[in-house]
Design a protein around this motif. Sequence first.
Motif, PDB file in Angstrom:
ATOM      1  N   UNK A  94      -3.483  -2.659  -7.436  1.00 11.59           N
ATOM      2  CA  UNK A  94      -3.910  -3.601  -8.468  1.00 11.59           C
ATOM      3  C   UNK A  94      -3.809  -5.045  -7.955  1.00 11.59           C
ATOM      4  N   UNK A  95      -2.677  -5.342  -7.292  1.00 11.18           N
ATOM      5  CA  UNK A  95      -2.492  -6.699  -6.770  1.00 11.18           C
ATOM      6  C   UNK A  95      -3.290  -6.919  -5.487  1.00 11.18           C
ATOM      7  N   UNK A  96      -3.512  -5.831  -4.723  1.00 11.21           N
ATOM      8  CA  UNK A  96      -4.210  -5.967  -3.444  1.00 11.21           C
ATOM      9  C   UNK A  96      -5.713  -5.996  -3.615  1.00 11.21           C
ATOM     10  N   UNK A  97      -6.196  -5.569  -4.811  1.00 11.91           N
ATOM     11  CA  UNK A  97      -7.635  -5.411  -5.016  1.00 11.91           C
ATOM     12  C   UNK A  97      -8.418  -6.660  -4.618  1.00 11.91           C
ATOM     13  N   UNK A  98      -7.975  -7.816  -5.134  1.00  9.61           N
ATOM     14  CA  UNK A  98      -8.658  -9.080  -4.851  1.00  9.61           C
ATOM     15  C   UNK A  98      -8.683  -9.355  -3.358  1.00  9.61           C
ATOM     16  N   UNK A  99      -7.529  -9.086  -2.679  1.00 11.81           N
ATOM     17  CA  UNK A  99      -7.438  -9.342  -1.244  1.00 11.81           C
ATOM     18  C   UNK A  99      -8.320  -8.375  -0.464  1.00 11.81           C
ATOM     19  N   UNK A 100      -8.280  -7.082  -0.845  1.00 15.65           N
ATOM     20  CA  UNK A 100      -9.047  -6.087  -0.097  1.00 15.65           C
ATOM     21  C   UNK A 100     -10.534  -6.408  -0.188  1.00 15.65           C
ATOM     22  N   UNK A 101     -11.030  -6.642  -1.435  1.00 16.96           N
ATOM     23  CA  UNK A 101     -12.460  -6.915  -1.568  1.00 16.96           C
ATOM     24  C   UNK A 101     -12.812  -8.301  -1.054  1.00 16.96           C
ATOM     25  N   UNK A 102     -11.867  -9.251  -1.190  1.00 12.64           N
ATOM     26  CA  UNK A 102     -12.106 -10.592  -0.655  1.00 12.64           C
ATOM     27  C   UNK A 102     -12.263 -10.574   0.855  1.00 12.64           C
ATOM     28  N   UNK A 103     -11.274  -9.999   1.536  1.00 12.07           N
ATOM     29  CA  UNK A 103     -11.334  -9.957   2.997  1.00 12.07           C
ATOM     30  C   UNK A 103     -12.491  -9.079   3.474  1.00 12.07           C
ATOM     31  N   UNK A 104     -12.747  -7.981   2.756  1.00  6.06           N
ATOM     32  CA  UNK A 104     -13.891  -7.130   3.102  1.00  6.06           C
ATOM     33  C   UNK A 104     -15.192  -7.914   2.987  1.00  6.06           C
ATOM     34  N   UNK A 105     -15.324  -8.662   1.889  1.00  9.49           N
ATOM     35  CA  UNK A 105     -16.541  -9.456   1.695  1.00  9.49           C
ATOM     36  C   UNK A 105     -16.703 -10.527   2.759  1.00  9.49           C
ATOM     37  N   UNK A 128      -5.360 -17.344   0.646  1.00 15.40           N
ATOM     38  CA  UNK A 128      -4.025 -17.469   1.241  1.00 15.40           C
ATOM     39  C   UNK A 128      -2.878 -17.314   0.227  1.00 15.40           C
ATOM     40  N   UNK A 129      -2.919 -18.041  -0.944  1.00 14.48           N
ATOM     41  CA  UNK A 129      -1.794 -17.869  -1.878  1.00 14.48           C
ATOM     42  C   UNK A 129      -1.643 -16.442  -2.374  1.00 14.48           C
ATOM     43  N   UNK A 130      -2.750 -15.755  -2.632  1.00 11.94           N
ATOM     44  CA  UNK A 130      -2.668 -14.371  -3.100  1.00 11.94           C
ATOM     45  C   UNK A 130      -2.030 -13.493  -2.031  1.00 11.94           C
ATOM     46  N   UNK A 131      -2.409 -13.775  -0.768  1.00  9.54           N
ATOM     47  CA  UNK A 131      -1.870 -12.991   0.343  1.00  9.54           C
ATOM     48  C   UNK A 131      -0.357 -13.164   0.413  1.00  9.54           C
ATOM     49  N   UNK A 132       0.100 -14.411   0.279  1.00  7.89           N
ATOM     50  CA  UNK A 132       1.549 -14.643   0.393  1.00  7.89           C
ATOM     51  C   UNK A 132       2.295 -13.991  -0.748  1.00  7.89           C
ATOM     52  N   UNK A 133       1.749 -14.102  -1.988  1.00  7.01           N
ATOM     53  CA  UNK A 133       2.415 -13.469  -3.134  1.00  7.01           C
ATOM     54  C   UNK A 133       2.478 -11.960  -2.931  1.00  7.01           C
TER      55      UNK A 133
END
Lengths: 165, 190
Positions: free
Chosen positions: B46-57, B109-114
């Motif tokens: 749930x928390x990684x979703x934004x990062x996974x799709x963000x970095x994938x995109x 970056x902030x999402x990644x650190x959190x």
Amino acid sequence: MKRPAGILILISIIALILGWGIGSFFTQRTVAKVVASIPASPIVVDAHYNREKHSITYSILNPGGVPLTIVDESFVFTPGKNSKEKAYIVSHVPIHAVLPPGVVTRVELKLKAGTEKLQLGDAVLATFTYVHPLSPDLYTVAHPFKLGIGGKNVAQQKKEIKGGK
Amino acid sequence: MQRVLWWIVFGIFIAVIVLGIFLFSLVIAAHPEAAAFVIGFLGFWLFANRLIFGYGGIANAAKAFLDGEIPDKSEIAQKIAKSPEAAQLQKLEDLSVAALLSMWLSSLEPFKYAYYLGFFLVFLIAALFELNIISSIVIGPIAEAVMLGAAIPTLLVWGLELLAGYYVGQALMKAVKEIEVGSQESQQNQ
């Protein structure tokens, strides 16, 4: 780490190790549960004579994962050279002592009332009958105790199985 | 007719949810570690979703840019800014694609650190139980199962982050080269 292939290989190796770790974790937990469901036989790790109460306190370890219940205790008193008391047998004193899994529980055995205090060299062979929840059988563990220097006893145990109820 | 269909669909939906909760509670009763693993996996996903799709995109867009395609700037600008209006006001679309991609990368970056902080705390608790610094027969394996479940999305985030970083770096190098070539040509023309 200059090429995407290198990154992918690195991630794949770590993913394999992680998968291995997850698989072995769940295997280990399953095996631990199976082992914990096998009843073990209790081990008498220590015995002490309490002169004031005229009783012997046994420290009994249940090494398994299933609680055991001691349902009765019997003992044979054999006098040593110093004692004036005669030999006697007390059998089937009903008790209800639960031995929780993995811990040492103390069980007190009261010697016959009105008899003399134990002297050096006196021996008490105690037999505990226990049951476990998986079968209706009765099991016994016998522990010879000899009052010696520093309260040390003969660390020898016999275990026998009585079938049926 | 539509109303009837709606009620049937609604009934099936409720039944599926009730059945799911029932099955899940059965699993929890029988295998608390398996349930903890699933909760750790889903919760961290749930928390990684934004990062996974963000970095994938980012990795996809940067790869497309490297291959010579021109990604839609307004789409990337919307990912960086809070709203399309904000993107317009910030004049993000005037920037080059490579600059937008690197801005998108740093906006995560902030999402990644959190996220890494959360995983580190879970890992720390599991390690404390594993090394018997705190010991509990009941909670120890559950903490470890949560950590193992959380490790899967964390590995995905980390891998995609490395990939996105690599492709954005390549895209920036390509863009800088193009600018240099362009300025040399204009100097020669003068």
